[in-house]
Design an enzyme around this catalytic site. Sequence first.
Site, PDB file in Angstrom:
ATOM      1  N   CYS A  73       0.867  -1.179   0.000  1.00  0.00           N
ATOM      2  CA  CYS A  73       0.000   0.000   0.000  1.00  0.00           C
ATOM      3  C   CYS A  73       0.904   1.228   0.000  1.00  0.00           C
ATOM      4  O   CYS A  73       1.738   1.394   0.908  1.00  0.00           O
ATOM      5  CB  CYS A  73      -0.852  -0.043   1.276  1.00  0.00           C
ATOM      6  SG  CYS A  73      -1.883   1.406   1.532  1.00  0.00           S
ATOM      7  N   CYS A 183      -0.984   3.865  -6.365  1.00  0.00           N
ATOM      8  CA  CYS A 183      -1.865   3.197  -5.403  1.00  0.00           C
ATOM      9  C   CYS A 183      -2.040   1.772  -5.898  1.00  0.00           C
ATOM     10  O   CYS A 183      -2.261   1.556  -7.100  1.00  0.00           O
ATOM     11  CB  CYS A 183      -3.205   3.920  -5.360  1.00  0.00           C
ATOM     12  SG  CYS A 183      -4.482   3.050  -4.426  1.00  0.00           S
TER      13      CYS A 183
END
Length: 262
Positions: A73, A183
Amino acid sequence: MNGNSIGVFDSGVGGTSIWKEIHKCLPNESTIYLADSKHAPYGEKAEEKILGFSIKNTELLLDRKCKLIVVACNTATTNAITYLRANYDVPFIGIEPAIKPAALHSRSKTIGVLATKGTLTSGLFHSTSENYANGIRILEQEGKGLVSLIESGKVNSKEVQELLEKLLKPMLDQSMDHLVLGCTHYPYLIPVLTKILPSHVKIIDSGEAVARQTKAILNQYDLQNTSLQTPEHQFYSNTDEVVLERFLKDVKGNLKVDFIDF
Ligand code: DGL
């Protein structure tokens, strides 16, 4: 220790895009994946919240004896990895928007970065952009709303396509020729992105690089699994495990997907 799992966590289903690269690169390793979908999106939360979630995820993976942790992440990496590395004994691999290769290959000297607010406002992202982007214009765009749409399974919807068109237009108007996906949820948007972007705009995604780095660190610490037993892959979601399962449909192997609260 070498037979223990690699731990992987994300704010939800997005990190499975990284997990798939790791699985391809290290087929003999067992893994445990945490999808913290209950707290997604991380990217719109304050830094101390993101740090708190990252600590909780790390401790759960360490309770299950993980030998190395991949923070799959960008938002958690840019806000928490420095703390995690300083406070826990296992090696951590993180992911950050891949500005460097985009900056190196850009002809228009203009690159776009699509990422969460949490990533774009982090100190780590700022220092990376400053280091690598000499003479390059970096156009930052928050992908507001995208993570929630992906988490609710709307990857191929008209809603996603329209939102992406709106988000990308200002960067295209300013001649970007590389789009950095900042992302881990966004690689699932590549089919829609290729429909929207002109063919000269290159999409940069760092999943493969993270997998290569994971392999290098396992070797460096002598942590490779040498056992001949079939590796196992345990996935946990703290919301609906059926949603997580959908993102793993294309994977073959010894996979288990369960709900646990964390
Ligand atoms: N996959 C996370 C990332 O790479 C999404 C963050 C979020 O939950 O907003 O940044």
